[in-house]
Design an enzyme around this catalytic site. Sequence first.
Site, PDB file in Angstrom:
ATOM      1  N   TYR A  77       0.842  -1.188   0.000  1.00 43.26           N
ATOM      2  CA  TYR A  77       0.000   0.000   0.000  1.00 43.26           C
ATOM      3  C   TYR A  77       0.877   1.238   0.000  1.00 43.26           C
ATOM      4  CZ  TYR A  77       0.365   2.121   4.676  1.00 43.26           C
ATOM      5  OH  TYR A  77       0.815   2.787   5.787  1.00 43.26           O
ATOM      6  N   PHE A 134      -2.793   0.919  12.810  1.00 36.59           N
ATOM      7  CA  PHE A 134      -2.791  -0.374  12.113  1.00 36.59           C
ATOM      8  C   PHE A 134      -1.376  -0.796  11.720  1.00 36.59           C
ATOM      9  CE2 PHE A 134      -2.696  -2.601   8.052  1.00 36.59           C
ATOM     10  CZ  PHE A 134      -3.566  -3.662   8.250  1.00 36.59           C
ATOM     11  N   ASP A 135      -0.609   0.118  11.151  1.00 36.02           N
ATOM     12  CA  ASP A 135       0.752  -0.196  10.698  1.00 36.02           C
ATOM     13  C   ASP A 135       1.633  -0.665  11.850  1.00 36.02           C
ATOM     14  OD1 ASP A 135      -0.576   1.799   9.003  1.00 36.02           O
ATOM     15  OD2 ASP A 135       1.250   1.757   7.822  1.00 36.02           O
ATOM     16  N   THR A 136       1.614   0.115  12.936  1.00 38.89           N
ATOM     17  CA  THR A 136       2.457  -0.218  14.081  1.00 38.89           C
ATOM     18  C   THR A 136       2.081  -1.565  14.665  1.00 38.89           C
ATOM     19  OG1 THR A 136       2.708   2.130  14.612  1.00 38.89           O
ATOM     20  CG2 THR A 136       3.205   0.554  16.353  1.00 38.89           C
TER      21      THR A 136
END
Length: 411
Positions: free
Chosen positions: A112, A204-206
Site C-alpha cells: 500500500y 494499524f501499521d504499528t
Amino acid sequence: MTTSADASPAPRPAGSPRRRTSPVLDVVVPVHNEETDLAPCVRRLHAYLTDALPYPFRITVADNASTDRTLAIAEGLAAELPGVEVRHLEDKGRGRALNAAWSASDAQVLAYLDVDLSTDLAALFPLVAPLISGHSDLAIGSRLARGARVVRGPKRELISRCYNLILRGALAARFTDAQCGFKAIRADVARRLLPLVEDTGWFFDTELLVLAQRSGLRIHEVPVDWVDDPNSSVDIVATATADLKGVARMIRGFARGTLPVSQIRAQLGRHPIEVTEPGVPPKLARQLVRFAAIGVGSTLAYLVLYVLLRTGVGAQAANLIALLVTAIANTAANRRFTFGVRGSESAGRHQFEGLIVFGLGLALTSGSLALLHAGGEPGRFAELAVLVLANLAATVLRFLLFRNWVFRKNR
C-alpha cells in the site's frame, strides 16, 4: 463495478470479467475524500508499474466512506485503466480499508502507499522484491533509516522520532519507521497476522509490525526519498493520542498472553540457522559477545564494591561480599540475555547452581589473595592486579559451566 468489503472475496474492475490469473503484486491506495489527488496518483502509479514491474499487478483503490466524488473518480479510473479495481467500505478508517482490501486479495504480495505519493515510486520495486523472492516477510519504507532523504517541517520530524523512541522503549520495536505510508507484506503472512490486528485507523501499521517482529518474521527496510505533503488532513494530536492508546493495549495483550505470537512464530517464524559442518556452534559467537559485555560490567561493579568495602573490612571479607552481590546479578543477566532463558521456571535452580559456580570463582580469587599475602603485605595496586587476573580465569570457567551445565538445554 465497485465491490463492498463484505462482497465477493476478490474485487474486479468495473465492466470487465474476472481475470483467471492472479497478480503477483496488489498495490492498495486507501482513500477518504481524496477527489483532488486520486486520479493523478493512480495514473502515475499505473504508468510506473507498467514500465518498471516485470510481473502482473493490480491497483486497488480502497475507498473508506468518502462523501465527495472520490468513489465516482475511482470507478472511472477502473473503467479506463486495465488492472485498476475499486473496493468501497461504508465505514471510515485507513486500517479498516487496508485490512479489507488485503484480506480479499488473491495476489502473492500485498502493498500500500498513500495517495499523496510523498514517497518516491522508485523505492517500490526494492520494497517488494525481497517479498517476491521469499527473502523477507514484510517490507517498510523508512524515512529514518540511513540513506533516506526527507523534506518535512521540524514539528513532524520531532513527532515522528519521539513516536519511534516510544515504540522502542515500550514495545522493544527494532524497525525504524512505523508510520511511513509505504509498506508491503507477503500474502501468506498477512492471512495469519491480519485477524490479530485490532486497530482500524492509523495505528494499524504499528500493530502489524510489532506482531510480525514478535512472531520472528523478517522485516526489510528501504530508505526512501520522501517529501511532506503540506496539505495533509491528518489530525496529528488525535492520531498521536490513538497511537498511545494502541501501545498501551498491546503492552496489556503481551503481558496477559492474549496475543498468540508464539504459535505464529512456530509456523512462520524464521528459525536459527543450523550449522552441520564442524566448527564454531551457531550461537557461540553471539553468546560470547553478550557474556563478555556482562562480564565487563560485573567486573567493574565488583572492583568498585571491593574498593568501597576494603576501607572498612579485610581483603577476604570485601572480596566475599563484592563477589556474592555481583555473582547474583551476573547469573540473572546471563540467564536472560546470553542464554535466552525467560520466565520464572527453574530460576531458583539456576541461581543455586550459579552460586556453586560463584564458589569456584571465590576459591580462585581467594586463593590468589592468600598466595599474595603469604609473601608479605602487598600494596593495594598489587591486590587489584591479582584479582583482575584471577577474575579473568574465573570468567572463562563461569562461561563454560553456564553454557554446558547451568543453562544447557534438554538437561
